[in-house]
Design an enzyme around this catalytic site. Sequence first.
Site, PDB file in Angstrom:
ATOM      1  CB  CYS A 101      -0.861   0.197   0.949  1.00 57.12           C
ATOM      2  SG  CYS A 101      -2.723   1.314   1.317  1.00 57.12           S
ATOM      3  CB  SER A 102       0.233   4.656   1.247  1.00 54.14           C
ATOM      4  OG  SER A 102      -0.264   4.398   2.254  1.00 54.14           O
TER       5      SER A 102
END
Length: 230
Positions: A101-102
Site C-alpha cells: 500500500c502507501s
Amino acid sequence: MKVVCFMFPGFTLQDMVGPMTVWSMMPDVEFEFVAASKGEVMTDACLGVRATHDFSDVSKTPDVLLVPGGGLPVFEAMQDDALLDAMASVGAGAKWVTSVCSGSMLLGAAGLLQGYRSASHWSARPFLHKFGAIADEGRVVIDRNRASGGGITAGIDFGLVMVEKWAGIDAARTIELVMEYAPEPPNGCGRPELADSATLAQARVLTDASMPEHMADAAARRRGFVSGVR
C-alpha cells in the site's frame, strides 16, 4: 528467513498481516516488529501490535524489510526523520526491500526507491515521483530487489508472489490453497478503473482528506529531493 516489519502509530494492520500470514506458513521464518520504542503500537484497526525491537537493536541485515502503509499516518510518519533514517539503514543491508500500500511512500522518503518501479495504493501513486520512484499500476511489482504490493488487500497477492520467488511455485500454490485464497469481490469495484464515477468520487473525498500533498512535499524537501532527484 528474518523479516523486519517497521511500525508507526495508526498504520494499516492488514498491510502487514496479509503478507505475514502467507510467510508464516513457510518454515523457519522469524519476524521482528520495530518501532521508535518497544511496546504496543496502535493500528488503524484499534488493535495494538507489540514492537519487539526499537531503532537501536533492530537487525541491520535482514532477509526482508517490510513497511506497511496507512493514509494520513504515513504522511505523519514521513515527518519523522529518526524513523526514515532507521528504515534507510535497514534497507541498505536487507536482501529485499518491500512495502504494501502507501508504505512505498515511506520507502521513498527514506531514499530506498530512487529509480525503482513501485506499486502503491492508487491514491498514493501520484506522490511517488517526489522521491524519485517510478509509480507502477501493477498489483504486485518487482524491480530488482524491490518488491511492492498495491492497496491493502494486495498484501496477500504480494506475499504469495514472494513465496514463489523464494521457495518455488509448488510452495506458493500449497499456501494459496491452505489459505483458501479465492477472492470473489462482492461489488467488483476495487480499483478506480472498475468503479462507476459516483463511487470513485466518494472514495476520492476520503482518500484526498487522508493524503495531504503539502506533507509529502515537506518531507521531500527536508530529505533532499528536488523534482524526483536527490
